[in-house]
Motif scaffolding. Sequence first.
Motif, mmCIF file in Angstrom:
data_model
loop_
_atom_site.group_PDB
_atom_site.id
_atom_site.type_symbol
_atom_site.label_atom_id
_atom_site.label_comp_id
_atom_site.label_asym_id
_atom_site.label_seq_id
_atom_site.Cartn_x
_atom_site.Cartn_y
_atom_site.Cartn_z
ATOM 1 N N VAL A 24 0.829 -1.202 0.000
ATOM 2 C CA VAL A 24 0.000 0.000 0.000
ATOM 3 C C VAL A 24 0.867 1.257 0.000
ATOM 4 O O VAL A 24 0.504 2.263 -0.596
ATOM 5 C CB VAL A 24 -0.946 0.003 1.223
ATOM 6 C CG1 VAL A 24 -1.745 1.297 1.295
ATOM 7 C CG2 VAL A 24 -1.877 -1.194 1.177
ATOM 8 N N ASP A 25 2.019 1.189 0.659
ATOM 9 C CA ASP A 25 2.868 2.369 0.828
ATOM 10 C C ASP A 25 4.257 2.132 0.266
ATOM 11 O O ASP A 25 4.724 0.993 0.179
ATOM 12 C CB ASP A 25 2.975 2.733 2.308
ATOM 13 C CG ASP A 25 1.618 3.019 2.933
ATOM 14 O OD1 ASP A 25 0.842 3.770 2.321
ATOM 15 O OD2 ASP A 25 1.336 2.477 4.016
ATOM 16 N N LEU A 26 4.897 3.225 -0.082
ATOM 17 C CA LEU A 26 6.271 3.193 -0.568
ATOM 18 C C LEU A 26 6.964 4.471 -0.141
ATOM 19 O O LEU A 26 6.345 5.370 0.413
ATOM 20 C CB LEU A 26 6.315 3.016 -2.094
ATOM 21 C CG LEU A 26 5.426 3.902 -2.986
ATOM 22 C CD1 LEU A 26 5.741 5.357 -2.933
ATOM 23 C CD2 LEU A 26 5.490 3.397 -4.407
ATOM 24 N N TRP A 27 8.256 4.534 -0.383
ATOM 25 C CA TRP A 27 9.030 5.748 -0.138
ATOM 26 C C TRP A 27 9.303 6.392 -1.482
ATOM 27 O O TRP A 27 9.704 5.713 -2.432
ATOM 28 C CB TRP A 27 10.350 5.428 0.559
ATOM 29 C CG TRP A 27 10.173 4.993 1.970
ATOM 30 C CD1 TRP A 27 10.014 3.717 2.425
ATOM 31 C CD2 TRP A 27 10.101 5.839 3.111
ATOM 32 N NE1 TRP A 27 9.848 3.724 3.787
ATOM 33 C CE2 TRP A 27 9.903 5.016 4.240
ATOM 34 C CE3 TRP A 27 10.184 7.218 3.300
ATOM 35 C CZ2 TRP A 27 9.790 5.512 5.524
ATOM 36 C CZ3 TRP A 27 10.080 7.724 4.586
ATOM 37 C CH2 TRP A 27 9.892 6.872 5.675
ATOM 38 N N SER A 45 1.185 6.590 -0.169
ATOM 39 C CA SER A 45 0.405 5.444 -0.622
ATOM 40 C C SER A 45 0.392 5.438 -2.145
ATOM 41 O O SER A 45 0.578 6.482 -2.780
ATOM 42 C CB SER A 45 -1.022 5.545 -0.096
ATOM 43 O OG SER A 45 -1.025 5.518 1.313
ATOM 44 N N PHE A 46 0.135 4.254 -2.729
ATOM 45 C CA PHE A 46 0.184 4.157 -4.185
ATOM 46 C C PHE A 46 -0.774 3.093 -4.698
ATOM 47 O O PHE A 46 -1.222 2.213 -3.961
ATOM 48 C CB PHE A 46 1.607 3.842 -4.663
ATOM 49 C CG PHE A 46 2.020 2.406 -4.446
ATOM 50 C CD1 PHE A 46 1.912 1.480 -5.481
ATOM 51 C CD2 PHE A 46 2.474 1.971 -3.218
ATOM 52 C CE1 PHE A 46 2.269 0.149 -5.277
ATOM 53 C CE2 PHE A 46 2.833 0.646 -3.008
ATOM 54 C CZ PHE A 46 2.733 -0.270 -4.044
ATOM 55 N N LEU A 47 -1.039 3.193 -5.988
ATOM 56 C CA LEU A 47 -1.813 2.197 -6.721
ATOM 57 C C LEU A 47 -0.997 1.805 -7.945
ATOM 58 O O LEU A 47 -0.534 2.678 -8.679
ATOM 59 C CB LEU A 47 -3.167 2.788 -7.153
ATOM 60 C CG LEU A 47 -4.043 1.912 -8.041
ATOM 61 C CD1 LEU A 47 -4.572 0.710 -7.261
ATOM 62 C CD2 LEU A 47 -5.194 2.724 -8.619
ATOM 63 N N TRP A 48 -0.806 0.510 -8.149
ATOM 64 C CA TRP A 48 -0.102 -0.020 -9.327
ATOM 65 C C TRP A 48 -1.160 -0.468 -10.323
ATOM 66 O O TRP A 48 -2.055 -1.246 -9.985
ATOM 67 C CB TRP A 48 0.790 -1.174 -8.905
ATOM 68 C CG TRP A 48 1.432 -1.937 -10.020
ATOM 69 C CD1 TRP A 48 1.139 -3.208 -10.419
ATOM 70 C CD2 TRP A 48 2.519 -1.510 -10.849
ATOM 71 N NE1 TRP A 48 1.958 -3.591 -11.454
ATOM 72 C CE2 TRP A 48 2.811 -2.563 -11.740
ATOM 73 C CE3 TRP A 48 3.251 -0.330 -10.939
ATOM 74 C CZ2 TRP A 48 3.816 -2.479 -12.706
ATOM 75 C CZ3 TRP A 48 4.258 -0.253 -11.891
ATOM 76 C CH2 TRP A 48 4.545 -1.302 -12.760
ATOM 77 N N ASP A 49 -1.067 0.011 -11.559
ATOM 78 C CA ASP A 49 -2.059 -0.361 -12.571
ATOM 79 C C ASP A 49 -1.537 -1.406 -13.553
ATOM 80 O O ASP A 49 -2.169 -1.681 -14.568
ATOM 81 C CB ASP A 49 -2.573 0.874 -13.307
ATOM 82 C CG ASP A 49 -1.531 1.499 -14.239
ATOM 83 O OD1 ASP A 49 -0.410 0.960 -14.378
ATOM 84 O OD2 ASP A 49 -1.845 2.542 -14.850
#
Length: 153
Positions: A24-27, A45-49
């Motif tokens: 859910v999270d990254l740097w 937070s991020f979303l990978w498509d």
Amino acid sequence: MTEAPPRGLAQRLEDTRARLEEDVDLWIASAGPSETSGAHLVPLSFLWDGTALLISTPRASITGRNLLADGRVRAALGPTRDVVLVDGTAEPVDLADLPPGTGEAFKDKTGFDPRELKDSYQYFLIRPHRVQAWREANELQGRTLMRNGAWLA
């Protein structure tokens, strides 16, 4: 502690894609347009498509200003003994230009909805150029899984 044998390319790719899908999270590391502004590191937070990372941050934040001025970015996922590094280019994307359902998918995955906040948030699509992954020193060789935007297998 016994060191596990190094993973092969296929296993590393599978593990890396799973981390991109499930984490859910990254740097995010960005740098300003001048040498004096230095590097800036923040958790987001991020979303990978399947092809790019979608993040959102206030336009006026240091990260937002850095990415608007110079889209070069490095993202890091996972703990230090199971790291994935993504070098890429961040492109600003307005909410109206996101594919249908993307804002909802971002909210559902991250539990965070920048569309509902007072501050002016900017979405960024990070298109990877290089992806690397390793767990221990014995996996440093072969750590590059994507080069020039193309997966190696």
